[in-house]
Motif scaffolding. Structure first.
Motif, mmCIF file in Angstrom:
data_model
loop_
_atom_site.group_PDB
_atom_site.id
_atom_site.type_symbol
_atom_site.label_atom_id
_atom_site.label_comp_id
_atom_site.label_asym_id
_atom_site.label_seq_id
_atom_site.Cartn_x
_atom_site.Cartn_y
_atom_site.Cartn_z
ATOM 1 N N ALA A 156 -39.619 -6.123 -38.789
ATOM 2 C CA ALA A 156 -40.661 -6.513 -38.130
ATOM 3 C C ALA A 156 -41.495 -5.473 -37.509
ATOM 4 C CB ALA A 156 -40.573 -7.869 -37.219
ATOM 5 N N ALA A 157 -40.808 -4.626 -36.702
ATOM 6 C CA ALA A 157 -41.395 -3.401 -35.932
ATOM 7 C C ALA A 157 -42.054 -2.439 -36.997
ATOM 8 C CB ALA A 157 -40.552 -2.817 -34.959
ATOM 9 N N LEU A 158 -41.378 -2.152 -38.127
ATOM 10 C CA LEU A 158 -41.861 -1.121 -39.003
ATOM 11 C C LEU A 158 -43.042 -1.745 -39.807
ATOM 12 C CD1 LEU A 158 -38.548 0.099 -40.694
ATOM 13 C CD2 LEU A 158 -40.190 1.639 -39.585
ATOM 14 N N ALA A 159 -43.188 -3.348 -40.030
ATOM 15 C CA ALA A 159 -44.197 -3.939 -40.683
ATOM 16 C C ALA A 159 -45.344 -3.853 -39.975
ATOM 17 C CB ALA A 159 -43.774 -5.368 -41.167
ATOM 18 N N ARG A 160 -45.174 -4.054 -38.464
ATOM 19 C CA ARG A 160 -46.209 -4.491 -37.587
ATOM 20 C C ARG A 160 -47.049 -3.121 -36.899
ATOM 21 N NH1 ARG A 160 -43.518 -7.086 -34.408
ATOM 22 N NH2 ARG A 160 -42.820 -5.522 -32.858
ATOM 23 N N ASN A 161 -46.094 -1.904 -37.073
ATOM 24 C CA ASN A 161 -46.508 -0.758 -36.458
ATOM 25 C C ASN A 161 -46.821 0.242 -37.347
ATOM 26 O OD1 ASN A 161 -46.349 -1.496 -33.535
ATOM 27 N ND2 ASN A 161 -44.168 -1.720 -33.828
ATOM 28 N N THR A 162 -46.660 0.097 -38.761
ATOM 29 C CA THR A 162 -47.026 1.120 -39.639
ATOM 30 C C THR A 162 -47.936 0.587 -40.632
ATOM 31 O OG1 THR A 162 -45.386 0.471 -41.166
ATOM 32 C CG2 THR A 162 -45.001 2.008 -39.500
ATOM 33 N N ALA A 163 -48.814 1.655 -41.347
ATOM 34 C CA ALA A 163 -50.145 0.861 -42.070
ATOM 35 C C ALA A 163 -49.669 0.430 -43.514
ATOM 36 C CB ALA A 163 -51.057 2.141 -42.122
#
Length: 241
Positions: free
Chosen positions: A149-156
């Motif tokens: 989730a962190a990758l999806a939320r914090n990367t474009a």
């Protein structure tokens, strides 16, 4: 009867024990804590309840209020310097999460030897328990789903991946899933090294993501369905609890 309740960040798990065996159990979203009232009628009045809560004061207050309606005798497990054959080497023992403490107590009762206690949920905790029952320290890292989730939320341009584990991923979905799993597995296997030579040492795995980790783990391990609830039951049976 003893009712054990594990209130985690995402889920509340509970189980009832009649002194011989587990009789009943359930699970629900922590956000729906009020629904615990639906289960109260299945338990005798004045039941003994032992609770482990890491979901915050509001959730703890709700559980206390719901149990009070049935006249339950409620106690909340708090970490301490020593309990049920486990001694803590934490710098401030009371700052250890109650869920980690319960799992360590459950692990000591289940194995009685050196083990790595892994609770794989919203967060993943990786705790060392030596053969003498001393908790020597541990890790806290984001759980598998939280990493994704962190990758999806914090990367474009990275999605919430639903790929598969691959040793050498060749697409983005597999790369994310494999990377998050490798991070979890690497932390666990590195921590296990310090007890690997102790007789019978193994990793005890519990939590919603435990089966996914177990599929790729390269150390001796044992899946435990409800290690925290087992620890709460052990604590409830101890003198002065």
């Amino acid at each position: 009867m003893i009712v054990t309740i594990d209130a985690g960040n995402s889920r509340i798990k509970w189980a009832a024990h009649d002194g011989q065996r587990w009789q009943d159990r359930g699970v629900q979203a922590t956000a729906d804590v009020a629904r615990l009232a639906d289960d109260l009628g299945r338990w005798p009045e004045n039941v003994r309840a032992v609770v482990c809560n890491v979901a915050g004061k509001a959730v703890g207050d709700s559980i206390s209020s719901l149990l009070a309606r049935r006249g339950a005798r409620v106690s909340f497990l708090k970490a301490s310097a020593e309990a049920c054959g486990v001694r803590s080497s934490y710098e401030i023992p009371q700052q250890l999460g109650a869920d980690r403490w319960a799992a360590l107590i459950g692990a000591r009762a289940a194995l009685g030897g050196a083990c790595l206690v892994v609770c794989a949920g919203t967060a993943t905790t990786v705790d060392l328990l030596d053969g003498d029952g001393v908790f020597r320290g541990g890790l806290i890292l984001p759980g598998f789903d939280l990493m994704r989730a962190a990758l999806a939320r914090n990367t474009a341009q990275l999605p919430l991946a639903e790929g598969s584990y691959r040793e050498q991923p060749r697409n983005t979905m597999d790369a994310i899933v494999s990377g998050c799993l490798q991070a979890q597995l690497g932390a666990i296997e590195r921590m296990f090294r310090s007890i690997a030579d102790e007789p019978g040492a193994r990793c005890l795995l519990t939590g919603g993501t435990a089966p996914r980790l177990a599929a790729h783990l390269n150390i001796p391990f044992q899946l435990m369905d409800n290690l925290i609830l087992d620890g709460l039951l052990r604590f409830a049976a101890s003198p002065g609890s």
